[in-house]
Every structure is written in structure tokens, then in C-alpha cells.
Design a protein around this motif. Structure first.
Motif, short mmCIF file in Angstrom:
data_model
loop_
_atom_site.label_atom_id
_atom_site.label_comp_id
_atom_site.label_asym_id
_atom_site.label_seq_id
_atom_site.Cartn_x
_atom_site.Cartn_y
_atom_site.Cartn_z
N ARG A 94 24.90 -28.86 14.90
CA ARG A 94 24.24 -28.15 16.01
C ARG A 94 25.26 -27.44 16.88
N TYR A 103 30.35 -30.39 23.77
CA TYR A 103 29.00 -30.84 24.09
C TYR A 103 28.38 -29.99 25.20
N LYS A 104 29.17 -29.69 26.23
CA LYS A 104 28.65 -28.86 27.32
C LYS A 104 28.28 -27.46 26.83
N GLN A 146 26.34 -17.84 19.85
CA GLN A 146 26.99 -17.15 20.96
C GLN A 146 27.88 -16.02 20.47
N THR A 174 27.47 -26.63 23.76
CA THR A 174 26.31 -26.73 22.88
C THR A 174 25.03 -26.93 23.68
N ARG A 175 25.10 -27.75 24.73
CA ARG A 175 23.90 -28.03 25.52
C ARG A 175 23.39 -26.80 26.25
N ARG A 176 24.29 -25.86 26.60
CA ARG A 176 23.84 -24.63 27.25
C ARG A 176 22.97 -23.81 26.32
N VAL A 177 23.29 -23.85 25.01
CA VAL A 177 22.52 -23.09 24.03
C VAL A 177 21.39 -23.93 23.45
N ASP A 178 21.65 -25.24 23.30
CA ASP A 178 20.70 -26.15 22.67
C ASP A 178 20.46 -27.34 23.61
N PRO A 179 19.56 -27.20 24.58
CA PRO A 179 19.37 -28.25 25.60
C PRO A 179 18.94 -29.60 25.04
N LYS A 180 18.37 -29.64 23.84
CA LYS A 180 17.87 -30.89 23.27
C LYS A 180 18.90 -31.61 22.41
N ALA A 218 25.33 -23.45 17.51
CA ALA A 218 25.37 -22.89 18.86
C ALA A 218 26.54 -21.93 19.02
#
Length: 237
Positions: free
Chosen positions: A83, A26-27, A91, A29-35, A87
Motif C-alpha cells: 500500500r 506511514y505518514k 503521488q 501513505t496515510r495522507r493518500v490512503d487514510p485506511k 501510494a
């Protein structure tokens, strides 16, 4: 009792490991996909809300509420997985060896050998062997990679002429396969080789070695200031 306690202990130790892995995914993914968090939560709320409203309308709110909770969790897991995968591929794209990393996760039944051929520009060819035959995947400059693929196919033809050979170039151009579609492309190939022939093909190709096993390594410590030799325009064999 002791065996059951040991099994419960092992299961308890595995669960925190899975939760930690999910948190790390999750961390990343959130760096690449903040939403990603909002999207996944929104999907869960919508699915649960629709089933719950439908339950009230037909007079079974408890039954459809439970069903909605289960379906909401399933939908959230699917959306998060897609997602996260997107992500991860985002990367990896453009990174040397990205195709080899994807091939390593194709699944059971495939033997992957990274970097069976490379040139001085670091264009590289990886090999996978399975029931679909031999698959060569090249990454780098498409024009140079096609030359590497042709040379590798010619070299292999001496010992594995009876196995089908498929070759792909990683990229987004015409006639190329995007990095994220390598796995599905391999899995769609027709299975034409029996297990025994797959093993025999692997044994023959193993005799050829790969880029690292064929590279001469000097005995003793490397002299100070000495550089690794550069290969020619073709394969470093």
C-alpha cells in the motif's frame, strides 16, 4: 571490547533511523490512503486469530500462537509495503521525471541516465543500461515521445549497434507501460550482454553525454533578464 561497543553503538544509531523512516513512510501513505492503519491492523489480527483458534482446536495453542504472531507480523509488513508503494506511485504519476525516479530504484546492475532527450513541450526520454541491453523510457505525450525515442535510437545506433535496444512509453494506454510496472518490466527482460560488454556500452554512451552535459553554459554570470533558449521540436542536442 571497544570494537564491540562501537558496533553496538552503530547498530543502536541505525535502528532509530529505520524507525523514523518507517514512521515517515506511514505518514506519507496515510495522507493518500487514510485506511492503511486499519487495514494493516485488521490483517494482523485476523492472521493471529486464525492461527490461535487452530492451535486450541488441535491442542497446541502456545506453539501456533507464536507462529501466528510471526506470520501476522509478516503479513502486516507485506500489506503495508504494497500500500505504501501504491501510494508513492500515485503521488509520482503525472509528475515530470517520475520515470527517472523509478529507474533509479530498479536495482544493482543498471546505469541510469535521466533526460537524454527532451523537447520544448517537456516530453523526455531516460536511458538505462544493463545486461538486458539499452532501455529507453519516454514520458509525456505518447505521439511526441515516440518521435523522441526513434530519434534517440537512431543517434545511438552509430556507436552501439551491437547492443539490443528496448524502448517503452510510460502511460496507461494501449502499448504503454504504467509507471508502477516499469521496474518489473525491466527485470523481466532477457539478460543477453556479458558484464564486459555492458561496461563498453556504457563507456560509448557516456561519450555522447546527456541533455545537461551537452547544453552550452555561458562563462561568467548570466545577464540579467536573459532566458534559457528553447529547443526545437526534437532533442535538445
Amino acid at each position: 571490547m571497544a570494537r564491540k561497543a562501537k558496533a553496538d553503538s552503530a547498530e543502536g544509531a541505525a535502528n532509530p533511523g529505520r524507525l523514523k523512516q518507517i514512521a515517515q513512510t506511514y505518514k506519507m501513505t496515510r495522507r493518500v490512503d487514510p485506511k492503511v492503519g486499519l487495514v494493516v491492523a485488521g490483517v494482523g489480527i485476523v492472521v493471529f486469530g486464525v492461527l490461535l483458534v487452530l492451535g486450541f482446536l488441535i491442542g497446541h495453542p502456545v506453539y501456533l500462537g507464536i507462529l501466528g504472531f510471526v506470520l501476522a507480523f509478516l503479513a502486516m509488513a507485506i500489506i503495508f509495503g504494497r500500500r505504501a508503494e501504491r501510494a508513492a506511485f500515485g503521488q509520482m504519476e503525472g509528475q515530470p521525471g517520475a520515470a527517472a525516479a523509478v529507474l533509479d530504484n530498479v536495482g544493482r546492475g543498471w546505469t541510469v541516465t535521466p533526460a537524454v532527450a527532451m523537447n520544448r513541450q517537456q516530453d523526455v526520454v531516460h536511458r538505462a543500461v544493463g545486461k538486458a541491453g539499452i532501455v529507453l523510457v519516454g514520458e509525456g505525450n505518447p505521439n511526441r515521445v515516440r518521435g523522441l525515442l526513434a530519434a534517440e535510437k537512431k543517434r545511438m545506433a552509430r556507436i552501439v549497434a551491437d547492443a539490443p535496444v528496448h524502448d517503452f512509453v510510460v502511460g496507461d494506454g494501449e502499448g504503454e507501460v504504467p509507471l508502477k510496472k516499469i521496474r518489473t518490466t525491466l527485470l523481466k527482460l532477457p539478460r543477453t550482454l556479458p558484464g564486459a560488454q555492458v561496461t563498453a556500452t556504457n563507456d560509448r554512451l557516456r561519450a555522447l553525454g546527456d541533455l545537461m552535459s551537452n547544453m552550452p553554459v555561458p562563462k561568467g554570470p548570466m545577464p540579467k533578464g536573459m532566458r534559457m533558449p528553447k529547443g526545437g521540436g526534437g532533442k535538445m542536442r
